[in-house]
Write an enzyme that holds these catalytic residues in place. Structure first.
Site, mmCIF file in Angstrom:
data_model
loop_
_atom_site.group_PDB
_atom_site.id
_atom_site.type_symbol
_atom_site.label_atom_id
_atom_site.label_comp_id
_atom_site.label_asym_id
_atom_site.label_seq_id
_atom_site.Cartn_x
_atom_site.Cartn_y
_atom_site.Cartn_z
ATOM 1 N N ARG A 171 0.830 -1.217 0.000
ATOM 2 C CA ARG A 171 0.000 0.000 0.000
ATOM 3 C C ARG A 171 0.859 1.260 0.000
ATOM 4 N NH1 ARG A 171 -3.512 2.868 4.007
ATOM 5 N NH2 ARG A 171 -5.482 3.392 3.004
ATOM 6 N N ILE B 10 -7.295 7.686 -0.735
ATOM 7 C CA ILE B 10 -7.222 6.229 -0.840
ATOM 8 C C ILE B 10 -8.107 5.690 0.293
ATOM 9 C CG2 ILE B 10 -5.121 6.179 0.593
ATOM 10 C CD1 ILE B 10 -4.191 3.705 -0.855
ATOM 11 N N SER B 11 -8.906 4.690 -0.005
ATOM 12 C CA SER B 11 -9.827 4.153 1.009
ATOM 13 C C SER B 11 -9.059 3.488 2.135
ATOM 14 C CB SER B 11 -10.756 3.117 0.369
ATOM 15 O OG SER B 11 -11.337 3.620 -0.803
ATOM 16 N N LYS B 12 -9.695 3.446 3.319
ATOM 17 C CA LYS B 12 -9.108 2.734 4.450
ATOM 18 C C LYS B 12 -8.966 1.258 4.108
ATOM 19 C CE LYS B 12 -11.402 5.402 8.040
ATOM 20 N NZ LYS B 12 -12.287 5.342 9.192
ATOM 21 N N PRO B 13 -7.950 0.601 4.658
ATOM 22 C CA PRO B 13 -7.794 -0.835 4.392
ATOM 23 C C PRO B 13 -9.060 -1.644 4.697
ATOM 24 C CG PRO B 13 -5.814 0.008 5.456
ATOM 25 C CD PRO B 13 -6.804 1.136 5.427
#
Ligand code: SAH
Length: 281
Positions: free
Chosen positions: A100, A126-129
């Site tokens: 990431r 960027i989206s959270k994991p």
């Protein structure tokens, strides 16, 4: 929120037409931590670090340093499993593999494996994991053999979720409406050399304009009202996973299944994604 333009060379892009990420001959970026990248090829996180035995004569380098280490990704995956209830091994394995930190700005690399969304420029994140993991896991609930499936992603952003999808599914088409992010994703994904990704600069509200076949799954990283075009491009038996804005103005994760008899929609937890917007900029 920091707005930035890609600060590195961007692989060739094309406006308004499908654009393959593969075959773009960009050399791997020299980014922090360059030396660690060289010293630590991606490791399976389940593998005890102590089991990495250097070849005779080689200098033993302890793993676990730097954001690129397998151990850091292993910790993120452990959190996904224990705190966020992600149990699908296909998702966990893919997220253990994809680095990431290679998808965020160098200055944010040390935060890449924390449970947070991060700015990727152009006012987007960027989206959270856990958001990535939950959405892909929801898609996989109805897909037994993902390697035989084609998925459409709306909102390529920096390309991270696209890279995770490409580890799991046979083919991934990903659409982004912001040219600078489309180019950033090209640049980020090229070093992975994945031949099953097609990046498109376009308006995802219209689906994939070049789709010759329907998709087995559609996953959106931006929310609002789900367009009819997505349902039209979804095969019978397929699933859409998308944030939808409810009457209360709150976004919810919606799961929409297309059956022979019609469409079944269910709503899961409250989520917070950037809005779906029309047009290409
Ligand atoms: N999956 C991405 C998350 C990006 S955030 C990642 O891993 O980084 C959501 C993205 O959706 C933004 O980049 C935004 O520009 C994009 N988006 C919003 N509306 C869109 C539309 N109509 N078509 C394509 N992309 C859209």
């Amino acid at each position: 929120m920091t707005h930035r333009r890609p600060s590195r060379p961007v692989a060739g892009s094309s406006a308004g037409k499908a654009d393959a990420a593969e075959g773009v001959g960009a050399a791997r970026r020299k980014r922090f931590p360059v030396q660690l990248d060289c010293l630590h090829p991606p490791l399976a996180d389940s593998q005890p670090q102590s089991a990495v035995v250097p070849a005779a004569g080689a200098v033993a380098v302890p793993d676990g340093y730097g954001v690129d280490s397998g151990r850091v990704r292993g910790h993120m995956v452990q959190q996904l499993r224990q705190r966020h209830g992600i149990t699908d091994e296909r998702v966990l394995q893919a997220m253990r593999k994809v680095q990431r930190h290679q998808f965020v700005d160098t200055a944010l690399a040390t935060q890449a494996y924390t449970e947070t969304s991060l700015p990727i420029g152009f006012g987007q994140t960027i989206s959270k994991p856990q958001a990535v993991a939950k959405m892909i896991a929801a898609l996989l609930e109805v897909i037994a053999r993902p390697q035989e499936c084609r998925v459409l992603e709306i909102g390529t952003g920096c390309g991270y979720q696209c890279a995770v999808l490409a580890e799991i599914f046979g083919q991934v088409v990903s659409i982004e409406r912001i040219r600078g992010l489309h180019q950033l994703a090209q640049s980020n994904l090229a070093p992975l050399g994945k031949s099953n990704i097609r990046l498109v600069l376009g308006d995802g509200l219209l689906g994939d304009p070049q789709a010759a076949q329907t998709f087995d799954g559609i996953i959106s990283a931006a929310g609002g009202r789900t367009p009819d075009a997505w349902l039209e491009q979804l095969r019978t038996g397929g699933r859409i996973v998308t944030p939808e804005t409810g009457d209360d103005g709150q976004q919810y994760l919606a799961v929409i299944d297309r059956h022979h008899t019609g469409v079944k929609r269910s709503v899961r937890e409250a989520v917070h994604f950037v809005p779906l917007r029309p047009g290409v900029i």
